[in-house]
Design a protein around this motif. Structure first.
Motif, PDB file in Angstrom:
ATOM      1  N   VAL A  52      10.745 -19.747 -15.974  1.00  0.00           N
ATOM      2  CA  VAL A  52       9.064 -19.263 -16.168  1.00  0.00           C
ATOM      3  C   VAL A  52       8.756 -20.453 -17.154  1.00  0.00           C
ATOM      4  O   VAL A  52       9.456 -21.392 -17.830  1.00  0.00           O
ATOM      5  CB  VAL A  52       8.971 -18.096 -17.154  1.00  0.00           C
ATOM      6  CG1 VAL A  52       9.415 -16.819 -16.182  1.00  0.00           C
ATOM      7  CG2 VAL A  52       9.868 -18.116 -18.451  1.00  0.00           C
ATOM      8  N   ARG A  53       7.326 -20.789 -16.906  1.00  0.00           N
ATOM      9  CA  ARG A  53       6.713 -21.900 -17.836  1.00  0.00           C
ATOM     10  C   ARG A  53       6.658 -21.458 -19.306  1.00  0.00           C
ATOM     11  O   ARG A  53       6.074 -20.468 -19.631  1.00  0.00           O
ATOM     12  CB  ARG A  53       5.284 -22.337 -17.361  1.00  0.00           C
ATOM     13  CG  ARG A  53       4.720 -23.245 -18.097  1.00  0.00           C
ATOM     14  CD  ARG A  53       3.596 -23.954 -17.395  1.00  0.00           C
ATOM     15  NE  ARG A  53       3.221 -25.214 -17.815  1.00  0.00           N
ATOM     16  CZ  ARG A  53       2.102 -25.216 -18.819  1.00  0.00           C
ATOM     17  NH1 ARG A  53       1.307 -23.979 -18.843  1.00  0.00           N
ATOM     18  NH2 ARG A  53       1.839 -26.296 -19.568  1.00  0.00           N
ATOM     19  N   LEU A  54       7.272 -22.244 -20.016  1.00  0.00           N
ATOM     20  CA  LEU A  54       7.136 -22.347 -21.802  1.00  0.00           C
ATOM     21  C   LEU A  54       6.983 -23.561 -22.040  1.00  0.00           C
ATOM     22  O   LEU A  54       7.966 -24.375 -22.069  1.00  0.00           O
ATOM     23  CB  LEU A  54       8.559 -21.368 -22.154  1.00  0.00           C
ATOM     24  CG  LEU A  54       8.245 -21.233 -23.652  1.00  0.00           C
ATOM     25  CD1 LEU A  54       7.116 -20.558 -24.243  1.00  0.00           C
ATOM     26  CD2 LEU A  54       9.650 -20.677 -24.142  1.00  0.00           C
ATOM     27  N   ASP A  55       5.770 -23.677 -22.657  1.00  0.00           N
ATOM     28  CA  ASP A  55       5.382 -25.311 -23.193  1.00  0.00           C
ATOM     29  C   ASP A  55       5.113 -24.893 -24.855  1.00  0.00           C
ATOM     30  O   ASP A  55       3.975 -24.405 -24.979  1.00  0.00           O
ATOM     31  CB  ASP A  55       4.451 -25.656 -22.322  1.00  0.00           C
ATOM     32  CG  ASP A  55       4.090 -27.229 -22.868  1.00  0.00           C
ATOM     33  OD1 ASP A  55       4.510 -27.414 -24.003  1.00  0.00           O
ATOM     34  OD2 ASP A  55       3.282 -27.868 -22.226  1.00  0.00           O
ATOM     35  N   ASP A  57       3.681 -26.698 -26.740  1.00  0.00           N
ATOM     36  CA  ASP A  57       2.388 -27.278 -26.868  1.00  0.00           C
ATOM     37  C   ASP A  57       1.132 -26.719 -26.415  1.00  0.00           C
ATOM     38  O   ASP A  57       0.255 -27.183 -26.458  1.00  0.00           O
ATOM     39  CB  ASP A  57       2.406 -28.880 -26.270  1.00  0.00           C
ATOM     40  CG  ASP A  57       3.239 -29.802 -27.077  1.00  0.00           C
ATOM     41  OD1 ASP A  57       3.491 -29.578 -28.227  1.00  0.00           O
ATOM     42  OD2 ASP A  57       3.904 -30.702 -26.289  1.00  0.00           O
ATOM     43  N   ASP A  58       1.582 -25.524 -25.580  1.00  0.00           N
ATOM     44  CA  ASP A  58       0.545 -24.659 -25.046  1.00  0.00           C
ATOM     45  C   ASP A  58       0.714 -23.186 -25.572  1.00  0.00           C
ATOM     46  O   ASP A  58       1.549 -22.611 -24.716  1.00  0.00           O
ATOM     47  CB  ASP A  58       0.487 -24.737 -23.410  1.00  0.00           C
ATOM     48  CG  ASP A  58      -0.486 -24.020 -22.753  1.00  0.00           C
ATOM     49  OD1 ASP A  58      -1.084 -23.248 -23.358  1.00  0.00           O
ATOM     50  OD2 ASP A  58      -0.699 -24.190 -21.531  1.00  0.00           O
ATOM     51  N   PRO A  59       0.305 -22.502 -26.574  1.00  0.00           N
ATOM     52  CA  PRO A  59       0.439 -21.408 -27.053  1.00  0.00           C
ATOM     53  C   PRO A  59       0.365 -20.005 -25.873  1.00  0.00           C
ATOM     54  O   PRO A  59       0.868 -19.171 -26.078  1.00  0.00           O
ATOM     55  CB  PRO A  59      -0.538 -21.221 -28.088  1.00  0.00           C
ATOM     56  CG  PRO A  59      -0.861 -22.667 -28.396  1.00  0.00           C
ATOM     57  CD  PRO A  59      -0.887 -23.329 -27.264  1.00  0.00           C
ATOM     58  N   SER A  60      -0.642 -20.572 -24.876  1.00  0.00           N
ATOM     59  CA  SER A  60      -0.961 -19.572 -23.810  1.00  0.00           C
ATOM     60  C   SER A  60       0.437 -19.189 -22.975  1.00  0.00           C
ATOM     61  O   SER A  60       0.372 -18.095 -22.529  1.00  0.00           O
ATOM     62  CB  SER A  60      -2.060 -20.008 -22.964  1.00  0.00           C
ATOM     63  OG  SER A  60      -1.400 -21.084 -22.276  1.00  0.00           O
ATOM     64  N   THR A  61       1.401 -20.028 -22.926  1.00  0.00           N
ATOM     65  CA  THR A  61       2.444 -19.603 -22.341  1.00  0.00           C
ATOM     66  C   THR A  61       3.605 -18.821 -22.845  1.00  0.00           C
ATOM     67  O   THR A  61       4.572 -18.473 -22.428  1.00  0.00           O
ATOM     68  CB  THR A  61       3.261 -21.092 -21.946  1.00  0.00           C
ATOM     69  OG1 THR A  61       3.633 -21.596 -23.072  1.00  0.00           O
ATOM     70  CG2 THR A  61       2.265 -22.016 -21.122  1.00  0.00           C
ATOM     71  N   ALA A  62       3.458 -18.422 -24.097  1.00  0.00           N
ATOM     72  CA  ALA A  62       4.379 -17.689 -25.130  1.00  0.00           C
ATOM     73  C   ALA A  62       4.247 -16.342 -24.716  1.00  0.00           C
ATOM     74  O   ALA A  62       5.398 -15.546 -24.312  1.00  0.00           O
ATOM     75  CB  ALA A  62       3.884 -17.742 -26.579  1.00  0.00           C
TER      76      ALA A  62
END
Length: 290
Positions: A52-55, A57-62
């Motif tokens: 799964v996408r977890l970045d 630098d991108d809080p929306s992926t949490a």
């Protein structure tokens, strides 16, 4: 409330040295594994792993990464020092999802000057059940940090003098992480300091390499300033240079020699010795044909 050992386990840093070993150990234990990675399509993960996408630098992926997860393996990417900004959204999402156990990869001798300490505190303050793994110096550094010197120059150059380190194999760290995540109720939520069975000087390490490789490998002690110059001249990232010098000073002062029996207690077998590690990986130090 779901059982603490039900549902997938979210593993952060799943493509790194430790995270990849954690994924493998969990799969072997029959667990569902969800790997949080920047680019799921490009991640080289074992069959059966959900990517799964977890970045960070991108809080929306949490939130999506932690949805439906009961347990999390959390590690700090080395480039991250501001753990609140980068890791905070995932910790907050885990709290909202009522995650039952977070295993945090910290470091032996953790203190308020280190980002690992801030990461531990953040998870604890969020009210999440946490087990902090505090490993000593990774045996795998002999490959990642010193592999070229050993392979091509038959040397280990450090500023550690004759200080001792309790090397630990990341495969053992991953096995402990898997054991805690597989059966959280069987392990007290207290920090676990993970070390190998002995503390060695780099002179000892050179002797082990010499015996295994069948050629002389020497330890060359350097001063701190010379070591700094050498690393920077090799194009080493200045942040890593600072980390290496801190490790050298810590080793000189005898602060890295602690040995515990936590790995044997959790796994029911002895921790991997450095001699065993060197034997298992000896081909990585074989000089390439010119």
């Amino acid at each position: 409330m779901p059982r603490a050992d039900s549902g997938p386990v979210l593993v952060t840093g799943a493509t790194g040295t430790v995270g990849r070993a954690v994924v493998a150990a969990l799969l072997t234990a029959g667990q569902e594994v969800r790997a949080g990675v920047r680019d799921p399509g490009a991640a080289d993960l074992p069959p059966g792993t959900e990517a799964v996408r977890l970045d960070f630098d991108d809080p929306s992926t949490a939130g999506p990464a932690v949805a439906g997860v009961n347990r999390v393996f959390l590690m700090r990417p080395p480039a991250i020092s501001d753990v609140r900004t980068s890791l905070g959204p995932l910790v907050d999402a885990a709290r909202r999802a009522s995650v039952q156990r977070v295993v945090v990869l910290s470091v032996m001798g953790v203190n308020p000057a280190l980002p690992h300490w801030r990461m531990e505190r953040m998870v604890r303050t969020a009210g999440l059940p946490m087990t902090a793994l505090r490993p000593s110096y990774f045996s795998q550094n002999l490959i990642s940090a010193f592999g070229a010197d050993i392979r091509d120059r038959s040397q280990l150059r450090l500023a550690s003098r004759n200080g001792r380190l309790s090397f630990v194999d990341t495969r053992d760290v991953a096995a402990v992480a898997s054991a805690v995540l597989t059966d959280p109720d069987a392990h007290a939520a207290r920090p676990l300091t993970l070390t190998g069975p002995e503390a060695l000087t780099f002179g000892d390490v050179a002797a082990l390499l010499t015996a295994e490789l069948g050629r002389s490998v020497s330890y060359v002690p350097e001063g701190l300033l010379r070591r700094r110059r050498d690393l920077l001249a090799q194009g080493t990232d200045p942040a890593y240079v600072r980390v290496q010098l801190v490790i050298d000073v810590t080793t000189r002062l005898g602060l890295a020699r602690k040995v515990t029996g936590e790995i044997a207690r959790v796994l029911g077998r002895p921790a991997t010795t450095l001699a065993e590690f060197v034997h298992d990986h000896h081909t990585v130090w074989t000089p390439t044909a010119r």
